[in-house]
Motif scaffolding. Structure first.
Motif, PDB file in Angstrom:
ATOM      1  N   ALA A 187      56.853  29.214  46.553  1.00  0.00           N
ATOM      2  CA  ALA A 187      56.153  30.388  47.074  1.00  0.00           C
ATOM      3  C   ALA A 187      55.404  31.073  45.938  1.00  0.00           C
ATOM      4  O   ALA A 187      54.257  31.509  46.108  1.00  0.00           O
ATOM      5  N   PHE A 239      52.362  29.193  45.046  1.00  0.00           N
ATOM      6  CA  PHE A 239      51.343  29.419  46.072  1.00  0.00           C
ATOM      7  C   PHE A 239      50.519  30.659  45.735  1.00  0.00           C
ATOM      8  O   PHE A 239      49.284  30.642  45.778  1.00  0.00           O
ATOM      9  N   TYR A 240      51.205  31.724  45.342  1.00  0.00           N
ATOM     10  CA  TYR A 240      50.492  32.942  44.986  1.00  0.00           C
ATOM     11  C   TYR A 240      49.600  32.705  43.774  1.00  0.00           C
ATOM     12  O   TYR A 240      48.449  33.157  43.717  1.00  0.00           O
ATOM     13  N   LEU A 300      46.566  30.947  44.548  1.00  0.00           N
ATOM     14  CA  LEU A 300      45.604  31.811  45.230  1.00  0.00           C
ATOM     15  C   LEU A 300      44.773  32.597  44.227  1.00  0.00           C
ATOM     16  O   LEU A 300      43.595  32.879  44.448  1.00  0.00           O
ATOM     17  N   ASN A 352      42.550  36.483  39.495  1.00  0.00           N
ATOM     18  CA  ASN A 352      43.041  37.745  40.061  1.00  0.00           C
ATOM     19  C   ASN A 352      44.407  38.067  39.465  1.00  0.00           C
ATOM     20  O   ASN A 352      45.351  37.293  39.609  1.00  0.00           O
ATOM     21  N   LEU A 362      46.564  40.421  40.305  1.00  0.00           N
ATOM     22  CA  LEU A 362      47.560  41.027  41.175  1.00  0.00           C
ATOM     23  C   LEU A 362      48.664  40.045  41.603  1.00  0.00           C
ATOM     24  O   LEU A 362      49.852  40.339  41.465  1.00  0.00           O
ATOM     25  N   PRO A 363      48.309  38.851  42.068  1.00  0.00           N
ATOM     26  CA  PRO A 363      49.379  37.926  42.454  1.00  0.00           C
ATOM     27  C   PRO A 363      50.331  37.616  41.316  1.00  0.00           C
ATOM     28  O   PRO A 363      51.530  37.427  41.541  1.00  0.00           O
ATOM     29  N   LEU A 390      52.736  40.354  41.319  1.00  0.00           N
ATOM     30  CA  LEU A 390      53.633  40.249  42.476  1.00  0.00           C
ATOM     31  C   LEU A 390      54.693  39.195  42.226  1.00  0.00           C
ATOM     32  O   LEU A 390      55.886  39.397  42.487  1.00  0.00           O
ATOM     33  N   ILE A 391      54.266  38.075  41.728  1.00  0.00           N
ATOM     34  CA  ILE A 391      55.191  36.969  41.574  1.00  0.00           C
ATOM     35  C   ILE A 391      56.202  37.261  40.481  1.00  0.00           C
ATOM     36  O   ILE A 391      57.356  36.840  40.545  1.00  0.00           O
ATOM     37  N   ALA A 406      58.672  38.882  42.357  1.00  0.00           N
ATOM     38  CA  ALA A 406      59.381  37.940  43.219  1.00  0.00           C
ATOM     39  C   ALA A 406      60.338  37.090  42.405  1.00  0.00           C
ATOM     40  O   ALA A 406      61.417  36.731  42.873  1.00  0.00           O
TER      41      ALA A 406
END
Lengths: 156, 514, 131, 594
Positions: free
Chosen positions: A45, A48-49, A52, A95, A97-98, A101-102, A105
């Motif tokens: 997951a 995946f980010y 992206l 980017n 931001l991901p 986020l990760i 995560a």
């Protein structure tokens, strides 16, 4: 970014990894292996980010100071076509931001992993085994002949 | 809106910061509780922090009633880049329910943990509980899709750990916690992947922003795939049949305290997110969503209602009976949501509230009995009403409510559910509810027969009256069950305004009104 | 339960045993004075004969009275004089006599509806206490 | 103080008082204190009924999720029933003073309270909801006997009444949707100044409601619950049970379906067939249950006739019936208490030591057999007259005449004769406790008082003028009395003759098959039959019939903790399900998009 979806192979790899990790989760009855599968699943997951966030030709989202020597050196490693087009100041970043986020995560994943492993240790202590099938058999055996477990001793 | 506005005596500064305080309060208290010098301290902290959260939730709810949606930029970074706490009537209702239940659970936890957990571990347990509380409250208040994931996991990790704490008394809690951890993490990761798809399509994580951008996009499969992942992930957490399999074991072996809290709130918070996504982020009239609800959600709900009611009807262990019934009740809620009508959502929320009240009472009574009775077999409760009349009477009231007997909250919510289903031309679904109520008669009847009418075993029943600190919250809930069965203004008002907030104005014209 | 043991209608044996025990102590209980006063003289055969005759006389008397009344009032009686009496007697006899064939056809041993012993599922479904 | 009481009485359904008292009684341990509640509550309720709001006033309205409910509405019809219920509750209270069963006393009071509240409801929904509460409470009464047989009977009883409750609720829902209202006042026009016959049984909603009431009133074929359950209750429990459920159904039938002609035939059949069962039945309380069924048949027939005479007949007969039937159940309860059995084959000669009980039982028997100067005569005459003059139902009238003789047989003679007289069983039990005698005495006083001075009863009639006119002209007319004397006299003569000729069937122990045979015997047997058919057809000597026999075993094995469903509830299964449902969702979504 939306275009990124079309650039397929990274996602194919991610999906393959995801399936593999789910397969591990489904097929193994071993607690530790299950945790490995789970971590792998969470990691995909994350991948995946990250996938992206990749912008075609962009660099890692680290601010470049075009004036300083370090910045010059970094800029030199960039794709010359982009530097020509945007200049050193107009560097295209992925980017950020991901990534952030990760990072979060991953922290969550580590916490889950540690709790899961701790429980696995407890299961082994209580049942003497780390196979879920064995655990289930032990429970079934305990519940058949007499009412199950009022082992009401407070926490040891 | 809620009749508790008188509690809104906070200074304005407090009221402004309430969305953050309601989460941060329990979170800080959680850290403090872990470090607390003794179990008494931890318990006080726990009660205090829950009460504080409840107070703040009341403040929030009355602010929402006064000024509509509250938007709070966490850390001063404005949305959509910063994390936004977005409180509308729906969030406020859940915050009230969760924090209210937390107060009662916290009071209950004192005596209950005493017998179930070794006293040096109480602070850890209370800390876990407060973490879970903070997570759930954050989950229902946040307006950020990714932030919701984080809160979901914060609450879940607390829960995993606390369920595993039950292992000292009943070793089956360990595998139960482990299974829950695996399933819960799979669910959360599904949700995470889904959010990734939405982010890929819209470039934002703020729910309101996503909702605003979706209509501007040309048909993009990634939104649909994202919807599928998110809903499946949440369905796992909400224990929608057949993704519920973690729940019965977890409920039947965990310490009583956490079961009381979980049954009333945890799955409900996931139901909240489902409603939030179905209504706010996506649109109910989107054909993809209608298809999902008609062909996936509704059949699963029906199957869950019937099969789990049957399982509850034959199971010999009392907590598992109640756990199966919980899954069936979640089925009621999702079934009503699947009608995609305002009345349906309002009925689901109404039932959700009432179910929280009755299930918490049931598990609390079982927990009270568990202080002296180590077994959970239904047959060991024979004649319990004789030896523990107060505990068991409250239990009986809540059980009647679960059955949907008139004059109890359960009756009104079932009536409401059936009304909404009939109004949506889903007569067959109303029939399913009727049928499962018939099955419900069997499991509640069994419990009643054993508890109230079977004579005590030789040497007297092992069940004893629960201490006052348990009877107090228990009877509060039991009376609430009757009170809300007669005067449903509070839950109905909450549910109506919550449904109104996400669905537009809600008017269910009841059958028979002139 | 304040009722004595063996009151379960499904348990004829128990009742019979208790009956035996009770008789021992109860034979001693004297007849109630009110009963002596009101009912004791009814047990004689003479009274019974007189009673049958008395009932017959009253019944026939009612028929006669009806006849007299219908003569006096002059209007024709809607039904046969004594219709009610005849109908009542016949109906009663029919109901009672029907008891013979019905009893033969419908009566079953008292244990007829008792649950079969092997049916454990029954017990389990009723609360799981019997396991 | 009196003002306060006035406010309480004019706005509160007296049923609530009994409900609250019931909860109190269930919680109070000291017997004396509970006795105060048991007697005080009906007295208070009686005062509230007497000083209640005016007739036809909606005294308490409420709103349930948008449905308008009328919680307290008295009119001349509900007044009769309510009064009878309150009186019976008081009698039951006195009768049960000697017992130490708080739960049962509480359940009985709640049962009574729910019944009273139902009678005084002004709309269908609240009536049905109170009815549901009576179901719960009466099941609790049965369960509190705490014998295995009673528990099984309670479950059967409960299942039957849940079905009936479901029918009623569905009926109300359909009516609400069709007519847009559930209030009596708006549902139907007044008939001669009274709200009766407000529903149309040819409408789907009305039909459902009638079906539900049919079960409650023990219509033929669905009557078996009555004779099955009532005799299994304790000595006080069966008294309470005999009062409310069926009479509530009669009340609702009058209210909703008065004048619906097929009910005459249903009622006539109901009066006739229990006679035969009662003759062969051995358990005297079961005989009483059959006789209850038969008496309700008279009322149902009167409902079918409708009109002023029919409605008066049904209501007044319900009133007298409640009292003399509880009197009979009380006397049998005393026998049960003192001897431990009510089987005719084990009783006899009890009058030697229980003379008071014998006398009270005889008074009850005379009342139910409708001897002139006893209460049954006063009310049954109304019914018989109304049916006699209804057109086209002469056969039904004859049937009811037959049943009148039958009542004399099973309730008038069999009950007192086999328990208190007959051959001497050798049992010399103690006389019933004083409180029981008191209750029976009071009930007897009612029976005789009403029989001697029927004007008291007729003043209460729903159609008062019509009733008083009947009283003045017909009731004690020489012809009418002579007819009744003939009927009873010849019947008794027949009894004496048959007994002398040893043609009277002896009382033998045993179970009498009835319509419940359908579900208790035929059902399982046909399962087995189907099983053995398959066995033969498949030619394999598989144990099919055994498998069918144990289908519940299967259910447990599937749904139980170690069953198929739960066994597969492993983590892997959860993950697999997740993937399967994800696949299904994606398929559905893609289908929707395309």
């Amino acid at each position: 970014m939306i275009d990124a979806l079309a650039t397929g192979y990274v996602y194919a790899i991610i999906v393959a990894m995801m399936m593999a990790s789910l397969f591990v989760l489904l097929t193994t009855g071993n607690l530790i292996r299950k945790m490995i599968g789970l971590s792998l699943f969470q990691t995909t997951a994350g991948l995946f980010y990250i996938a992206l966030s990749k912008v075609g030709g962009g660099t890692a989202p680290i601010i470049i100071d075009a004036e300083s020597a370090v910045g010059q050196a970094r800029a030199a490693r960039l794709d010359p076509a982009y530097v020509e087009h945007f200049g050193v100041d107009g560097v295209v970043y992925g980017n950020p931001l991901p990534h952030v986020l990760i990072l979060t995560a991953i922290v969550v994943g580590v916490a889950t992993l540690s709790v899961g492993l701790a429980i696995a240790v407890r299961v082994r202590e209580a049942y003497g085994d780390t196979e879920l099938d064995a655990v289930r058999r032990a429970d079934a055996a305990a519940s058949e002949p007499e009412p199950p477990g009022p082992r009401g001793r407070p926490n040891a | 809106m809620i009749g508790l506005e008188f509690l809104n005596i906070a200074p304005q500064r407090f009221a402004e910061q309430a969305p953050a305080l309601v989460v941060v309060g329990p979170l800080i208290a959680a850290c403090a509780a872990v470090l607390a010098p003794g179990r008494r301290w931890a318990w006080f902290l726990c009660v205090g922090a829950s009460a504080f959260a409840f107070w703040m939730a009341v403040v929030l709810a009355s602010e929402v009633a006064r000024q509509g949606v509250i938007s709070y930029a966490m850390g001063g970074f404005p949305a959509p880049l910063g994390i936004e706490f977005r409180v509308d009537a729906l969030s406020a209702m859940f915050a009230l329910l969760i924090s209210g239940m937390a107060v009662l659970t916290a009071v209950f936890s004192g005596e209950s943990l005493e017998t179930e957990i070794m006293s040096s571990k109480h602070p850890l347990m209370q800390g876990g509980f407060l973490t879970c509380l903070a997570g759930l409250l954050g989950l229902v208040l946040t307006g950020d899709a990714f932030n919701a994931f984080v809160f979901l996991e914060i609450s879940s990790i607390g829960v995993y750990a606390m369920i595993a704490m039950g292992g000292a008394r009943d070793r089956r809690a360990y595998p139960a916690a482990f299974n829950y951890l695996i399933m819960g993490t799979i669910g959360a990761t599904f949700y995470l992947i889904g959010v990734g798809f939405l982010y890929a399509a819209t470039g934002t994580l703020n729910m309101a922003d996503i909702a605003a951008r979706i209509p501007t996009l040309t048909s993009d499969r990634s939104i649909e795939v994202g919807l599928a992942f998110i809903l499946i992930g949440l369905a796992l957490k909400a224990a929608v049949f057949p993704l519920h399999q973690w729940l019965p074991a977890a409920y039947s072996h965990a310490p009583s305290m956490i079961v009381v809290f979980l049954s009333a709130t945890a799955t409900k918070a996931s139901v909240y997110l489902i409603i939030r996504y179905l209504s706010t982020v996506f649109a109910f009239d989107w054909q993809v969503e209608t298809a999902f609800m008609a062909f996936v959600l509704a059949p699963l709900s029906v199957a869950g209602i019937l099969i789990c009611s049957m399982q509850a009807a034959v199971d010999p262990e009392i907590r598992r009976i109640l756990a199966y019934s919980s899954v069936a009740q979640v089925g009621y809620m999702t079934l009503a949501i699947a009608t995609a009508t305002s009345a349906g959502v309002s009925a689901a929320l109404f039932h959700l509230f009432n179910h929280g009240v009755m299930k918490a009472a049931l598990f609390m009574a079982i927990g009270g009995a568990a202080i002296h009775l180590k077994s959970q077999r239904l047959s060991d409760f024979a004649g319990a009403a004789k030896s523990a009349p107060w505990t068991m009477t409250a239990f009986g009231i809540a059980a009647l409510s679960l059955l949907g007997a008139p004059l109890t909250a359960g009756f009104l919510s079932k009536l409401r559910l059936i009304q909404s289903l009939v109004a949506a031309d889903w007569g067959w679904a109303a029939a399913v509810i009727g049928l499962s109520s018939l099955i419900g008669v069997f499991y509640v009847g069994r419990i009643f027969e054993v508890v109230f009418f079977r004579s005590e075993p030789e040497g007297g029943s092992a069940v004893r009256e629960a201490p006052v600190s348990i009877l107090l919250p228990l009877w509060l809930l039991a009376i609430a069950n009757i009170w809300f069965g007669i005067d449903a203004t509070i839950p109905l008002g909450l549910a109506e305004s919550a449904a109104g907030a996400v669905m537009g104005a809600t008017t269910l014209s009841p059958a028979g009104a002139p | 339960m304040t009722t004595g043991p063996g009151n379960d209608p499904r348990d004829p044996q128990g009742a019979a045993e208790d009956g035996e025990n009770w008789r021992e102590e109860e034979r001693a209980r004297p007849e109630h004075p009110l009963s002596v006063m009101l009912f004791s003289w009814m047990r004689t055969e003479t009274f019974l004969r007189l009673f049958i005759v008395g009932v017959g006389v009253v019944s026939l008397g009612a028929v006669v009275a009806e006849w007299v009344l219908s003569l006096q009032s002059g209007e024709p009686s809607k039904r046969l004089i004594g219709f009610y009496g005849i109908f009542g007697g016949l109906a009663f006899a029919l109901a009672v006599l029907a008891g013979w064939p019905l009893g033969a056809a419908l009566r079953r041993p008292e244990t007829h509806y008792d649950p079969p012993q092997h049916d454990k599922a029954d017990a389990a479904a009723k609360g799981g206490a019997d396991e | 103080m009196s003002e306060l009481f006035g406010m309480l009485a004019s706005g509160t359904n007296p049923g609530f008082v009994l409900l609250v008292a019931g909860v109190m009684a269930a919680l109070i341990r000291p017997t004396a204190l509970r006795g105060v509640v048991l007697i005080g509550a009906p007295v208070l309720a009686l005062l509230m009924v007497l000083y209640g709001p005016g007739w036809g006033v909606d005294a308490a309205r409420t709103d349930l999720l948008g449905l308008q409910l009328s919680l307290y509405r008295i009119d001349s019809l509900s007044f009769v029933f309510g009064l009878a219920f309150v009186v019976a509750t008081g009698l039951i209270g006195i009768y049960s003073l000697h017992r130490r069963e708080p739960l049962e006393d509480g359940a009985a009071l709640i049962y009574a309270g729910a019944g009273l509240a139902a009678v005084f409801s002004g709309d269908l929904l609240s009536f049905v909801l109170w009815m549901e509460l009576t179901t719960l409470a009466s099941t609790a009464i049965l369960l509190s006997r705490r014998t295995a047989a009673a528990n099984r009977a309670a479950l059967r009883y409960f299942a039957m009444h849940m079905i009936s409750g479901l029918l009623l609720i569905c009926g109300v829902a359909v009516i609400a949707m069709d007519r847009g209202t559930i209030e009596f006042v708006q549902l139907g026009p007044m008939r001669d100044g009274l709200l009766v016959g407000i529903l149309d049984p040819s409408e789907p909603g009305g039909a459902l409601f009638l079906a539900g009431l049919g079960i409650k009133a023990a219509f033929p074929i669905v009557h078996a619950w009555l004779k099955d359950a009532y005799p299994e209750a304790s000595e006080t429990g069966s008294v309470a049970l005999s009062v409310f459920t069926t009479k509530l159904a009669v009340y609702a039938l009058v209210r909703c379906f008065a004048g619906f002609e097929p009910l005459i035939w249903v009622g006539a059949i109901m009066t006739v067939f229990p006679v035969f069962f009662a003759v062969v039945e051995n358990d005297l309380r079961r005989v009483l249950a059959y006789s209850l069924n038969n008496q309700v048949g008279f009322m149902v027939a009167a409902v079918g006739v409708g009109g002023e005479l029919g409605v008066n007949g049904a209501a007044l007969h319900a009133f007298t019936h409640i009292i003399y039937k509880s009197l009979l159940f009380m006397s049998m309860g005393a026998v049960l208490l003192r001897t431990g059995t009510t089987k005719a084959s084990e009783l006899g000669g009890l009058h030697r030591t229980m003379p008071f009980t014998s006398i009270f039982c005889l008074i009850g028997a005379a009342s139910i057999s409708a001897f002139p100067l006893f209460s049954g005569f006063v009310s049954k005459s109304l019914i018989m007259t109304s049916v006699e003059y209804a057109p086209g139902v002469y056969i039904a009238w004859l049937g009811m005449m037959f049943a009148s003789a039958g009542v004399l047989e099973h309730s008038g003679i069999k009950i007192p004769y086999f328990s208190f007289f007959s051959h001497d069983s050798g049992k010399r039990p103690e006389e019933a406790p004083f409180n029981m005698l008191l209750a029976m005495g009071a009930a007897s006083a009612f029976c005789i008082g009403i029989g001697v001075a029927p004007v008291w009863l007729y003043e209460l009639a729903p159609y008062r003028e019509a009733a008083l006119e009947y009283l003045g002209v017909d009731l004690f007319s020489a012809k009418h009395v002579l007819h009744q004397v003939q009927l009873l006299g010849f019947a008794i003569f027949a009894f004496l003759l048959l007994k002398r000729m040893h043609l009277y069937p002896p009382e033998r122990p045993g179970v009498i098959l009835d319509a419940d045979w359908l579900c208790r015997d035929l059902g399982p047997a046909s399962w087995r039959g189907i099983g053995s058919f398959w066995e033969r057809a498949s030619a394999r000597r598989a144990r099919v019939s055994e498998a069918v026999d144990r289908w519940r075993d299967w259910l447990v094995s599937q749904c139980g903790p170690s069953g198929w469903i739960a066994r597969r509830a492993s983590v892997s299964a959860g993950a697999i399900w997740t993937v399967i449902i994800l696949g299904a969702t994606l398929a559905v979504i893609y289908g929707a998009v395309r």
